[in-house]
Design a protein around this motif. Structure first.
Motif, PDB file in Angstrom:
ATOM      1  N   TYR A  48       0.847  -1.193   0.000  1.00 44.82           N
ATOM      2  CA  TYR A  48       0.000   0.000   0.000  1.00 44.82           C
ATOM      3  C   TYR A  48       0.884   1.245   0.000  1.00 44.82           C
ATOM      4  N   PRO A  49       0.326   2.391  -0.402  1.00 39.67           N
ATOM      5  CA  PRO A  49       1.113   3.632  -0.339  1.00 39.67           C
ATOM      6  C   PRO A  49       1.579   3.899   1.090  1.00 39.67           C
ATOM      7  N   ALA A  50       2.662   4.658   1.214  1.00 38.58           N
ATOM      8  CA  ALA A  50       3.254   4.902   2.527  1.00 38.58           C
ATOM      9  C   ALA A  50       2.338   5.702   3.449  1.00 38.58           C
ATOM     10  N   PHE A  51       1.330   6.396   2.895  1.00 40.22           N
ATOM     11  CA  PHE A  51       0.509   7.285   3.718  1.00 40.22           C
ATOM     12  C   PHE A  51      -0.755   6.628   4.275  1.00 40.22           C
ATOM     13  N   TYR A  52      -1.045   5.390   3.906  1.00 39.51           N
ATOM     14  CA  TYR A  52      -2.189   4.722   4.533  1.00 39.51           C
ATOM     15  C   TYR A  52      -1.966   3.221   4.623  1.00 39.51           C
ATOM     16  N   SER A  53      -2.768   2.603   5.502  1.00 39.63           N
ATOM     17  CA  SER A  53      -2.769   1.145   5.614  1.00 39.63           C
ATOM     18  C   SER A  53      -4.183   0.723   6.015  1.00 39.63           C
ATOM     19  N   PRO A  54      -4.662  -0.417   5.510  1.00 47.47           N
ATOM     20  CA  PRO A  54      -6.072  -0.767   5.728  1.00 47.47           C
ATOM     21  C   PRO A  54      -6.378  -1.195   7.159  1.00 47.47           C
ATOM     22  N   VAL A  55      -7.590  -0.863   7.595  1.00 52.63           N
ATOM     23  CA  VAL A  55      -8.079  -1.341   8.886  1.00 52.63           C
ATOM     24  C   VAL A  55      -9.111  -2.455   8.709  1.00 52.63           C
ATOM     25  N   LEU A  56      -9.776  -2.485   7.542  1.00 53.65           N
ATOM     26  CA  LEU A  56     -10.750  -3.538   7.282  1.00 53.65           C
ATOM     27  C   LEU A  56     -11.009  -3.629   5.787  1.00 53.65           C
ATOM     28  N   ALA A  57     -11.637  -4.727   5.376  1.00 59.92           N
ATOM     29  CA  ALA A  57     -12.018  -4.904   3.973  1.00 59.92           C
ATOM     30  C   ALA A  57     -13.389  -5.548   3.890  1.00 59.92           C
ATOM     31  N   ASN A  58     -14.163  -5.108   2.919  1.00 60.91           N
ATOM     32  CA  ASN A  58     -15.468  -5.697   2.629  1.00 60.91           C
ATOM     33  C   ASN A  58     -15.422  -6.372   1.270  1.00 60.91           C
ATOM     34  N   THR A  59     -15.896  -7.610   1.199  1.00 58.71           N
ATOM     35  CA  THR A  59     -15.834  -8.407  -0.028  1.00 58.71           C
ATOM     36  C   THR A  59     -17.237  -8.731  -0.506  1.00 58.71           C
ATOM     37  N   GLY A  60     -17.451  -8.643  -1.817  1.00 57.00           N
ATOM     38  CA  GLY A  60     -18.756  -8.922  -2.408  1.00 57.00           C
ATOM     39  C   GLY A  60     -18.932 -10.383  -2.789  1.00 57.00           C
ATOM     40  N   ALA A  61     -20.173 -10.843  -2.760  1.00 50.91           N
ATOM     41  CA  ALA A  61     -20.500 -12.209  -3.164  1.00 50.91           C
ATOM     42  C   ALA A  61     -21.997 -12.303  -3.451  1.00 50.91           C
ATOM     43  N   LEU A  62     -22.401 -13.408  -4.055  1.00 52.37           N
ATOM     44  CA  LEU A  62     -23.813 -13.716  -4.264  1.00 52.37           C
ATOM     45  C   LEU A  62     -24.336 -14.522  -3.081  1.00 52.37           C
ATOM     46  N   PHE A  63     -25.625 -14.431  -2.839  1.00 53.19           N
ATOM     47  CA  PHE A  63     -26.266 -15.291  -1.837  1.00 53.19           C
ATOM     48  C   PHE A  63     -27.712 -15.505  -2.248  1.00 53.19           C
ATOM     49  N   PHE A  64     -28.332 -16.529  -1.678  1.00 52.59           N
ATOM     50  CA  PHE A  64     -29.706 -16.837  -2.071  1.00 52.59           C
ATOM     51  C   PHE A  64     -30.472 -17.462  -0.918  1.00 52.59           C
ATOM     52  N   ASN A  65     -31.799 -17.351  -1.001  1.00 51.13           N
ATOM     53  CA  ASN A  65     -32.713 -17.946  -0.036  1.00 51.13           C
ATOM     54  C   ASN A  65     -33.057 -19.346  -0.544  1.00 51.13           C
ATOM     55  N   THR A  66     -32.559 -20.365   0.133  1.00 57.86           N
ATOM     56  CA  THR A  66     -32.710 -21.737  -0.354  1.00 57.86           C
ATOM     57  C   THR A  66     -34.177 -22.141  -0.464  1.00 57.86           C
ATOM     58  N   ALA A  67     -35.001 -21.685   0.480  1.00 56.11           N
ATOM     59  CA  ALA A  67     -36.419 -22.048   0.459  1.00 56.11           C
ATOM     60  C   ALA A  67     -37.115 -21.423  -0.747  1.00 56.11           C
ATOM     61  N   MET A  68     -36.805 -20.152  -1.030  1.00 57.96           N
ATOM     62  CA  MET A  68     -37.446 -19.480  -2.162  1.00 57.96           C
ATOM     63  C   MET A  68     -36.987 -20.051  -3.496  1.00 57.96           C
ATOM     64  N   ILE A  69     -35.710 -20.387  -3.595  1.00 60.08           N
ATOM     65  CA  ILE A  69     -35.189 -20.985  -4.829  1.00 60.08           C
ATOM     66  C   ILE A  69     -35.957 -22.274  -5.137  1.00 60.08           C
ATOM     67  N   GLU A  70     -36.169 -23.078  -4.110  1.00 65.64           N
ATOM     68  CA  GLU A  70     -36.904 -24.335  -4.298  1.00 65.64           C
ATOM     69  C   GLU A  70     -38.367 -24.058  -4.621  1.00 65.64           C
ATOM     70  N   GLN A  71     -38.964 -23.138  -3.875  1.00 67.72           N
ATOM     71  CA  GLN A  71     -40.382 -22.820  -4.068  1.00 67.72           C
ATOM     72  C   GLN A  71     -40.663 -22.284  -5.470  1.00 67.72           C
ATOM     73  N   LYS A  72     -39.765 -21.439  -5.984  1.00 65.74           N
ATOM     74  CA  LYS A  72     -39.956 -20.819  -7.304  1.00 65.74           C
ATOM     75  C   LYS A  72     -39.425 -21.691  -8.445  1.00 65.74           C
ATOM     76  N   GLY A  73     -38.775 -22.798  -8.109  1.00 65.69           N
ATOM     77  CA  GLY A  73     -38.215 -23.667  -9.134  1.00 65.69           C
ATOM     78  C   GLY A  73     -37.091 -23.026  -9.917  1.00 65.69           C
ATOM     79  N   LEU A  74     -36.273 -22.232  -9.236  1.00 69.08           N
ATOM     80  CA  LEU A  74     -35.193 -21.506  -9.890  1.00 69.08           C
ATOM     81  C   LEU A  74     -33.880 -22.271  -9.824  1.00 69.08           C
ATOM     82  N   GLU A  75     -33.013 -22.013 -10.795  1.00 66.52           N
ATOM     83  CA  GLU A  75     -31.648 -22.524 -10.742  1.00 66.52           C
ATOM     84  C   GLU A  75     -30.842 -21.664  -9.764  1.00 66.52           C
TER      85      GLU A  75
END
Length: 325
Positions: free
Chosen positions: A113-140
């Motif tokens: 990282y640049p000399a003037f900062y350093s990270p304190v935390l990180a947030n990472t993106g991802a997909l998620f799903f409701n297993t019950a709704m996926i089954e109920q709606k017949g979705l992949e």
């Protein structure tokens, strides 16, 4: 009733004066501005107090856009002595104002990282799903962000809005990195259409909608989906084929060349060393040597955008998003 009017005016002036003193850190207190949420602020306060700095600082919480605006507009004249803020804003503020002091201590970070900062935390993106709704709606079960543009998901998708949420930026980065801007815009248009009214203003909005069963699938903060699944809710998560992109929030010290700058540098080191043991439990992304997380919190497809993240790039990607509507 004139006496009452004068009394109220005098009281208002007194309260305003007290508030101003607290905000400005009079008495040599280090003023800390942070865009961190409640958990992050708590962890930082505990680490600073544990290191003997109780009463020597004040933390003021501001939204990312508000704090970013102040950094870009005010430069080193900003009231704060130390900030924790989205790294891309720090990069742009430094480029425009050259306003931060080099930290001057070893951080042992996993990435450079640049000399003037350093990270304190990180947030990472991802997909998620409701297993019950996926089954109920017949979705992949979706395997990619691109899948969310499929008409079968119409009205059943929730995503964070990049205009309000930096988490939404991780989604845009993934799309553009994998598909380019032309095909990516078509995909983005389909995702936005399927989301309809479920464009969320915060990174946690999507998981709440999916957990409540208002929608079947969503994109958002990976660690929140892990926690919700562990609680027993019918939730599962996927690392999309486009990749898990992350946004870091970092600590930086404003170079004011006064007696508080050295004290702020000491506090910055405490935030990176002592606060991390709590921060990594809330935001389980390893950033420094020796840090580990459990298997569920290890994203399987970590990627970084090909260009440095800056405010200018964010604005470009916001335009990309708006043009896909």
């Amino acid at each position: 009733m004139k006496w009452l009017t004068f009394l109220l005016i005098g009281l208002a002036i007194l309260l305003a004066g007290c508030g101003g003193n607290a905000a400005s850190g009079e008495g040599g207190q280090v003023v800390i501005y942070s865009n961190g949420d409640e958990e992050a602020i708590k962890a930082m306060e505990q680490s600073l107090n544990g290191a003997g700095y109780e009463g020597k600082y004040i933390i003021q919480s501001l939204g990312t856009s508000e704090l970013g605006g102040k950094l870009m507009a005010e430069g080193s004249k900003i009231e704060a002595d130390l900030v924790t803020m989205s790294s891309y804003f720090l990069e742009s503020a430094q480029q425009q104002h050259s306003m931060f002091r080099d930290l001057g201590f070893q951080t042992h970070s996993l990435e450079e990282y640049p000399a003037f900062y350093s990270p304190v935390l990180a947030n990472t993106g991802a997909l998620f799903f409701n297993t019950a709704m996926i089954e109920q709606k017949g979705l992949e079960v979706p395997k990619s962000i691109k899948d969310l543009a499929d008409p079968s998901y119409k009205g059943l998708v929730s995503i964070p809005n990049i205009m309000d949420s930096s988490t939404g930026w991780t989604l845009i980065q993934a799309i553009i990195s994998e598909y380019g801007e032309d095909e990516g815009k078509e995909i983005m248009a389909g995702v936005i259409e399927n989301a309809g009214p479920h464009l969320e203003s915060s990174g946690s909005g999507s998981i709440k909608k999916v957990q409540a069963g208002e929608v079947a699938v969503g994109f958002g903060l990976r660690h929140q989906a892990v926690e919700v699944k562990k609680s027993g809710a019918p939730i599962d998560f996927i690392d999309p084929v486009e990749g898990n992109f992350s946004i870091t929030e970092s600590v930086a010290v404003i170079d004011k060349e006064n007696e508080k700058t050295d004290l702020a540098l000491e506090m910055a080191e405490v935030l990176i060393t002592d606060a991390r043991k709590d921060l990594i439990t809330y935001y389980p992304v390893p950033l420094y040597e020796g840090e580990t997380v459990d298997e569920d919190n290890k994203a399987s497809n970590n990627k970084s955008f090909s260009e440095p993240l800056t405010v200018e790039l964010l604005e470009k990607h916001q335009s990309f998003f708006n043009s896909a509507k």
